[in-house]
Write an enzyme that holds these catalytic residues in place. Structure first.
Site, mmCIF file in Angstrom:
data_model
loop_
_atom_site.group_PDB
_atom_site.id
_atom_site.type_symbol
_atom_site.label_atom_id
_atom_site.label_comp_id
_atom_site.label_asym_id
_atom_site.label_seq_id
_atom_site.Cartn_x
_atom_site.Cartn_y
_atom_site.Cartn_z
ATOM 1 N N ASP A 68 0.848 -1.192 0.000
ATOM 2 C CA ASP A 68 0.000 0.000 0.000
ATOM 3 C C ASP A 68 0.881 1.239 0.000
ATOM 4 O O ASP A 68 1.953 1.233 -0.610
ATOM 5 C CB ASP A 68 -0.935 -0.042 1.214
ATOM 6 C CG ASP A 68 -2.252 0.666 0.950
ATOM 7 O OD1 ASP A 68 -2.282 1.907 1.057
ATOM 8 O OD2 ASP A 68 -3.235 -0.010 0.618
ATOM 9 N N HIS B 149 -3.370 6.195 4.261
ATOM 10 C CA HIS B 149 -4.142 5.059 3.762
ATOM 11 C C HIS B 149 -3.519 3.735 4.192
ATOM 12 O O HIS B 149 -4.220 2.835 4.674
ATOM 13 C CB HIS B 149 -4.239 5.129 2.238
ATOM 14 C CG HIS B 149 -5.101 4.069 1.636
ATOM 15 N ND1 HIS B 149 -4.612 2.837 1.254
ATOM 16 C CD2 HIS B 149 -6.416 4.042 1.353
ATOM 17 C CE1 HIS B 149 -5.586 2.106 0.758
ATOM 18 N NE2 HIS B 149 -6.698 2.822 0.803
ATOM 19 N N SER C 254 -11.395 -0.273 0.440
ATOM 20 C CA SER C 254 -10.039 -0.416 0.988
ATOM 21 C C SER C 254 -10.074 -0.783 2.450
ATOM 22 O O SER C 254 -9.123 -1.362 2.977
ATOM 23 C CB SER C 254 -9.263 0.885 0.805
ATOM 24 O OG SER C 254 -8.914 1.086 -0.537
#
Length: 1337
Positions: free
Chosen positions: A750, A793, A956
């Site tokens: 990621d 994220h 996600s």
């Protein structure tokens, strides 16, 4: 809808049974959540108000500590046992080896002596005969001149051949006679080929020696004869001699096999002898002897004789040692059903109380596809098992990971060979020839090289492609000028894309399985290289969208190649030099080309400088052709790097249903049909026991069990919303199997993670820089060391998977695993496929079985496709799981696919998002052919950098929940000593998921991931074998026994073996006694195995009596309320739902009738209560009060009667003040004359007075009676008072004191609900009674 009806029905039932009238604290709405909880568990409310919390937690921990630590205890016990066994057997093996060596030497000496005796005997018997045979030949050879012509020499050679033939016949006849001699020992152990050669050589040498004495002129010829005898006669006639000589006699190889079989038979005999006796390993440890006792059906390993004496077991109905195995025919359409059932009976014959925990260990699966050839069908299963290579050490998470292609099936290997042939080069060679013809000045050398490799078919195909050149140019130009970076794919663009679409057609609708792309029967399965025009298009689009100095050209090389070998290094360097030479010829400022190699994934990345544009695109084509000419034999595919982005959104405050236009889904409990429906969902759901508990308001101990479980959880769960962990039932999964295992690694590819986070640093693993990663130091730092430079994220995703349970911040789904965070997303939430593949390669090297991909792209990248495909060859062929997010655009992935989520591999899992209302999130992508499962992704609270927290929304956030559950499954497998197949792990997640029923199918399974069900399934045998949830742990008291049901299924085609392990621990916490019972299990599902016959579906019949041990209370609660099911949706649930629906309607109807009648009774109850409260002061008791009321009623009736003559059809209203009413007291006579008109009028007109409105109709008939009673007079002083007679004058004067008004002057809104309407003479008395009641009020 069913849930609402169910809850309302229970509320009505409680209301009906609740009989108290005056309870002001009756709040039914406060108990709705309690009723709702019985059907489904949406929210878990943590309760801190428990008395003596410290002692409670200690008791709970002591009760379930073995359940958490049993795996570690079992592993340590097994490790210690092996060490002691190895140490003890080492000494025994040394003694046995010495004996074996002595025996072998003795056998060799005896055999050598036997050879010498046989050879000497044959030599003596053949020497005289051979002399006579050789005499004639030698005489013929010595006659004549020294120089012979060719004719004589040929004649001589022919005579030698006859001589050799006769010699062979002599030796063969002598050996045959020797075999019939009974005095020779070990006839079958002799190698007669060896004896034949030795005898013949000796005879020939002896003959040569004699001839050498006779004359030396023929020495050279005799030597040639000697060599020809050895090389020609023996080798040429070896087969003929063996056929005749060794007929019926075992060869050397067979002799050795006989020796091995004899030795193995001896070992089997000794093992059988050991199996009936107690095997004590005399090596001691701290706890005493480790004893292994082998029985006919099972084996007990313990460190105490108490367990051997107290515990007995009957496994004759299930053990492979007794029944050989359970044969179940494999059926692809029914491989999820458990069709066969057996029992294990465990008894406690001692005085102690034991705690029993069940698990499985050492699973092995043998795929029999391709093994049973026509020649091998006669072999037994035991012989075939010897051909299967034994697996390596199951602890494969240590060391450096590789790709293991050894377990490919024959079909896969054949398909791989086809891919490695000429097919990948056809398209490139065609274009290469085209470009050479168009650019003869610049590419003469390349055209000459490529023209040699082309055939007529390629030339014909080349001519057909020439017509497509101009349209492709136009399309490329339009794509380059377009604002979007996406391209329109042409027919010759992506062969992979067509292959993916075809794979969907082959997939069965309604099943969650992916078809493997390696299907040799699929014509579209040919992996053809992208053509040069396509690569040029990619280069130009990347140049327009990304302003970088270099572009990555990725070449995926064949997986079996060793890129570090000298040959491959030379090939790579030569390709680099040729490419650099070409660049320097056309670009003066160009320096050199750099490249990157990654193994074991085997891809080569060449960094192409951005010196090309629309004007010199032909130069780029030539450069690509030069590169291809050097590497086309080793390349499977090539393309420029693509771009990927993350799937997340900020916190949205609107309601979930605002943008949701999809059909609503309802959360239901799936059916459970295991074990003859003994613990089925229907029996529990239709049971009347919960209704009785509700009706009687019984607060049983079971109602507080969930609070006990929840209070045992980490403290930080009380500080924020944990709805996402609750609905996937993570809490019970922790309670059953712990928080995970540190050896299990989850690779998060990621945007990186904050290394210094409090919630992550305990689990986050940062790989140290090593040459095995094949990165430069700077590139490595970008990927790993500087992973904290992100927008949050990656940290958010990592926190969801494995946030540490440290009483701070948040807790992940698997709080005790190892997290590997790799960064390939930059600060703008975008990343290239080169960095993604590089990160996946690092995951493979670190042996991570789980990879999270919360990112994707609508562009199909062939290189990433090949990379993901090779993930199934990791971990010694077990494979790694790739969990991918489905996307956030509310699109159908079947129509508009996103990658890598829609890659159709069995180890790839696509995840969509679900909201709190158990509905698919409005932003989530879906696809009933491409999206596998649902997970919480709406308003998820997790970690971000700088020790902060934030709520994110998106798929996600859904994918990490599935990763966490997969990590718990892998942890259970690791604790049991094995690593599962990646495909099997995903099948467990699918089959144990919670069904979400809707009118329209949106995903493959329409189900929510279930952590508790997945852990239980893995804990109790997986998809091959399953034990009931109630038997994970239970107590076995003195004199008790337990019948443990086990069911079996044909999950795959082949042979599956495992061990059911029953751990035995005394209840006494201070005791160090431990033991295990190992029961070997075998399941055969391949019907092609010789002598295959299906086993009976039912085993022995057992009777369960009063001595049966009880289930554990807390575990029973978990099992009964667990949405744990190994079956798909059951049709019987529909019947139960319909019955429940009608019962609920009937309950509602009865409740409405009851409530209506209850309302009337409550009103009457309140009126009587008001009457009882209004009791004036009195001295003479209740009789006087009743007399007063009666006299008042008569007085008012007589008072109004005379004035009704002129108002027969009118309505009249008279107001009386409060003071006038108070004058009527007990024991006094009212004097109406004292009320003047003015005073009475003043009293009436006071606005604050309450009034009584009387509407009277048809009083004509009552006029005379009223006047008569007034004239008769009333007595208000009791019996002794004087009577007062009223004259007509006094009565008329009294009537004048009252003022009547016409009813028509009153407004309608002045008439209140308290008005009394008298419709006829029959109800006058009733109306007057009500009037009197209101007047007193």
């Amino acid at each position: 809808m069913l849930n609402i009806i169910y809850v309302v029905s229970l509320i009505l039932i409680k209301f009906i049974f609740y009989k108290e009238c005056n309870n002001n604290n009756n709040n039914y709405l406060s108990n709705i959540e309690l009723y709702n909880y019985k059907l489904r568990k949406r929210n878990r409310i943590l309760n801190n108000n428990i008395n003596d919390r410290k002692s409670f937690l200690s008791d709970l921990e002591q009760n379930y500590k073995p359940l958490f630590d049993i795996y570690e205890l079992s592993a340590n016990f097994e490790k210690r046992r092996k060490e002691l066994e190895k140490k003890t057997k080492g000494e025994e093996n040394e003694i046995e080896k010495k004996k074996e060596n002595d025996l072998e030497k003795k056998k060799e000496n005896d055999l050598e002596k036997e050879y010498n005796d046989v050879i000497n005997l044959l030599e003596l018997s053949l020497s005289s005969e051979y002399k006579e045979l050789n005499a004639d030949v030698s005489n013929n050879d010595n006659s004549g001149h020294e120089e012979n012509n060719k004719h004589k020499l040929n004649k001589k050679n022919s005579s030698n051949y006859k001589n050799d033939k006769s010699l062979d016949e002599l030796i063969k006849g002598a050996i045959l006679k020797l075999k019939q001699n009974p005095n020779i020992k070990n006839k079958n152990m002799l190698d007669y080929d060896k004896i034949f050669k030795i005898i013949k050589e000796k005879l020939i040498n002896k003959n040569l020696a004699s001839n050498k004495i006779r004359g030396g002129d023929n020495e050279k010829l005799k030597e040639e004869k000697k060599q020809s005898d050895i090389s020609t006669n023996v080798e040429v006639k070896k087969d003929i001699i063996n056929d005749q000589l060794n007929k019926g006699i075992p060869t050397k190889k067979e002799n050795k096999d006989d020796m091995i079989n004899k030795e193995s038979n001896k070992e089997d005999i000794t093992n059988e002898g050991k199996s009936n006796s107690l095997n004590n390993l005399n090596t001691l440890n701290n706890d005493g002897n480790i004893i292994t006792k082998v029985y006919d059906h099972y084996t007990i390993v313990t460190n105490s004789n108490d367990i051997l004496n107290d515990i007995s077991i009957d496994a004759s109905d299930i053990s492979k040692n007794s029944i050989g195995g359970i044969n179940i025919p494999f059926n692809e359409n029914d491989n999820s059903s458990f069709t066969h059932q057996r029992y294990i009976v465990l008894s406690n014959n001692g005085e102690k109380k034991y705690k029993i925990v069940l698990m499985t260990k050492n699973p092995k699966f043998m795929d029999m596809d391709g093994i049973y050839d026509e020649e091998e069908k006669k072999e037994s299963l035991i012989e075939l098992n010897q051909k299967v290579n034994k697996e390596e050490n199951t602890n494969l998470y240590d060391g450096t990971g590789t790709l293991y292609y050894g377990k490919k099936s024959k079909k896969e290997k054949e398909n791989t060979q086809q891919k490695g042939g000429n097919n990948p080069n056809v398209d490139i060679n065609i274009l290469n020839n085209n470009n050479n013809n168009n650019n003869n000045n610049n590419n003469n050398n390349n055209s000459n090289n490529n023209s040699n490799s082309m055939n007529d078919e390629e030339i014909n195909y080349n001519n057909n492609n020439n017509n497509k050149e101009s349209p492709s140019m136009f399309r490329r130009f339009i794509n380059f000028l377009s604002f979007s970076g996406n391209e329109n794919e042409t027919e010759d663009t992506l062969i992979y894309h067509n292959k993916n679409d075809n794979s969907y057609k082959n997939k069965k609708e309604g099943t969650g399985k992916n078809n493997d792309n390696n299907d040799p029967n699929n014509n579209n399965n040919k992996k053809i290289l992208l053509n040069v025009d396509k690569l040029v298009d990619q280069y130009l689009l990347n140049l327009k969208n990304n302003h970088t100095s270099k572009q990555e050209l990725i070449l995926v090389l064949k997986g079996e190649l060793d890129l570090h070998s000298k040959n491959m290094k030379n090939v790579t360097n030569n390709a680099k030099k040729n490419l650099e030479k070409y660049f320097k010829e056309h670009f003066k400022e160009f320096d050199k080309i750099s490249y990157d190699i990654s193994t074991p994934i085997n891809f080569l990345c060449i960094f192409i400088p951005t010196v090309f544009d629309m004007n010199n695109m032909d130069l780029l084509k030539q450069a690509l052709l030069i590169l291809h000419s050097d590497l086309h034999e080793y390349v499977e595919n090539w393309s420029f790097s693509s771009t990927y982005h993350t799937y997340e959104a900020d916190y949205i405050k609107e309601q979930d249903s605002v943008y949701d236009r999809s059909p609503k889904k309802k959360y239901i409990k799936a059916s459970k049909k295991l074990y003859n429906n003994k613990y089925s969902f229907l029996n529990k759901f239709l049971n009347i026991e919960p209704l009785i508990l509700f009706a009687k308001k019984l607060n049983s101990k079971r109602s507080n069990i969930e609070k006990e479980i929840l209070n045992f959880l980490p403290k930080e769960l009380r500080d924020y919303s944990t709805w996402n962990l609750s609905i996937i039932r993570v809490f019970n999964a922790w309670f059953l199997a712990g928080y995970g295992n540190k050896n299990v690694k989850v690779c998060v590819v990621d945007s990186g993670a904050d290394i210094n986070r409090v919630d992550l640093n305990g689990n986050l693993y940062i790989p140290e820089y090593n040459e095995k990663y094949e990165m430069t130091q700077d590139f490595y730092n970008f990927m790993v060391k500087k992973s904290y430079r992100c927008l949050g994220h990656g940290s958010h995703v990592t926190g969801i998977i494995g946030g540490v349970a440290n009483d701070l911040g948040v807790v992940g789904v698997a709080p005790n695993i190892t997290l590997i965070s790799l960064r390939f997303i930059d600060g703008k939430k975008y990343g290239g496929s080169f960095h993604a593949i590089k990160a996946l390669n690092v995951c493979i090297l670190n042996k991570a079985p789980i990879i999270n991909a919360s990112w994707g792209s609508s562009h199909f990248d062939v290189n990433l496709h090949l990379t993901v495909e090779r993930l199934k060859y990791t971990l010694n062929g077990k494979g790694s799981v790739l969990i991918a997010a489905s996307g956030n655009k509310s699109n159908d992935n079947d129509i508009s696919p996103l990658y890598p989520a829609t890659f159709t591999f069995p180890h790839v899992y696509s995840v969509a998002s679900i909201s709190r209302n158990f509905e698919i999130s409005p932003f989530s992508n879906y696809g009933y052919k491409s999206v596998h499962i649902l997970a919480p992704g709406h308003h998820i609270y997790s970690t971000i950098p700088n020790n902060s927290y934030k709520i994110f929304t998106g798929t996600s956030m859904a994918a990490p929940h599935v990763c966490g559950v997969s990590a718990l499954v892998y942890s259970v497998c690791y604790n049991q000593g094995f690593i599962p197949q990646a495909e099997e792990v995903l099948d467990i997640l699918t089959r144990t998921s919670i069904k979400i029923i809707s009118t329209k199918k949106r995903t493959i399974n329409d189900s929510l991931v279930n952590a508790e069900g997945a852990v239980l399934t893995t804990l109790l045998g997986g998809l091959w074998m399953q034990m009931d949830c109630y038997f994970v742990k239970f107590n076995l008291e003195k004199g008790k026994k337990k019948h443990i049901p086990v069911v079996f299924s044909a999950y795959k085609k082949g042979v599956y073996e495992t061990d059911i392990v029953i751990a035995i621990i005394p209840i006494d916490g201070k005791s160090k006694i431990y033991g295990e019972i190992h029961i070997p299990i075998k399941i055969v599902t391949d019907v092609n195995i010789p002598n295959f016959q299906e086993s009976p579906r039912r085993g022995k019949n057992y009777t369960i009596d009063s001595n049966e041990a009880q289930h554990d209370e807390v575990l029973s609660y978990i099992c009964e309320n667990a949405l744990y099911n190994l079956y798909e949706y059951d049709s019987h649930y529909l019947l139960a739902s319909v019955i429940l629906f009608f019962l609920a309607l009937l309950s509602i109807f009865v409740g409405m009738i009851y409530m209506k009648s209850r309302k009337h009774s409550d009103k009457k109850c309140s009126k009587n209560l008001i009457k009882s409260n209004y009791i004036p002061e009195m001295d003479d008791g209740m009789e006087e009060t009743q007399q007063l009321q009666q006299e008042r009623r008569q007085y008012f009736r007589e008072l109004f009667g005379e004035n009704l003559e002129k108002n027969y059809d009118q309505h009249f209203v008279q107001d009386f003040g409060q003071d006038f009413r108070q004058d009527f007291k007990l024991g006094s006579t009212p004097d109406l004359k004292q009320y003047s008109d003015i005073d009475l009028q003043n009293k009436i007109q006071q606005p604050e007075r309450k009034t009584v409105k009387i509407i009277i109709n048809n009083f004509e008939d009552r006029k005379k009676e009223t006047i008569r009673r007034l004239l008769k007079g009333l007595n208000y002083d009791g019996e002794n008072a004087k009577k007062h007679d009223f004259t007509n004058e006094s009565i008329s004067n009294s009537r004048k004191n009252f003022k009547f008004s016409n009813n028509t002057e009153m407004k309608k809104n002045t008439i209140k609900s308290e008005d009394v309407k008298i419709a006829s003479d029959d109800n006058v008395n009733k109306a007057m009674n009500q009037l009197d009641d209101m007047f007193m009020k």
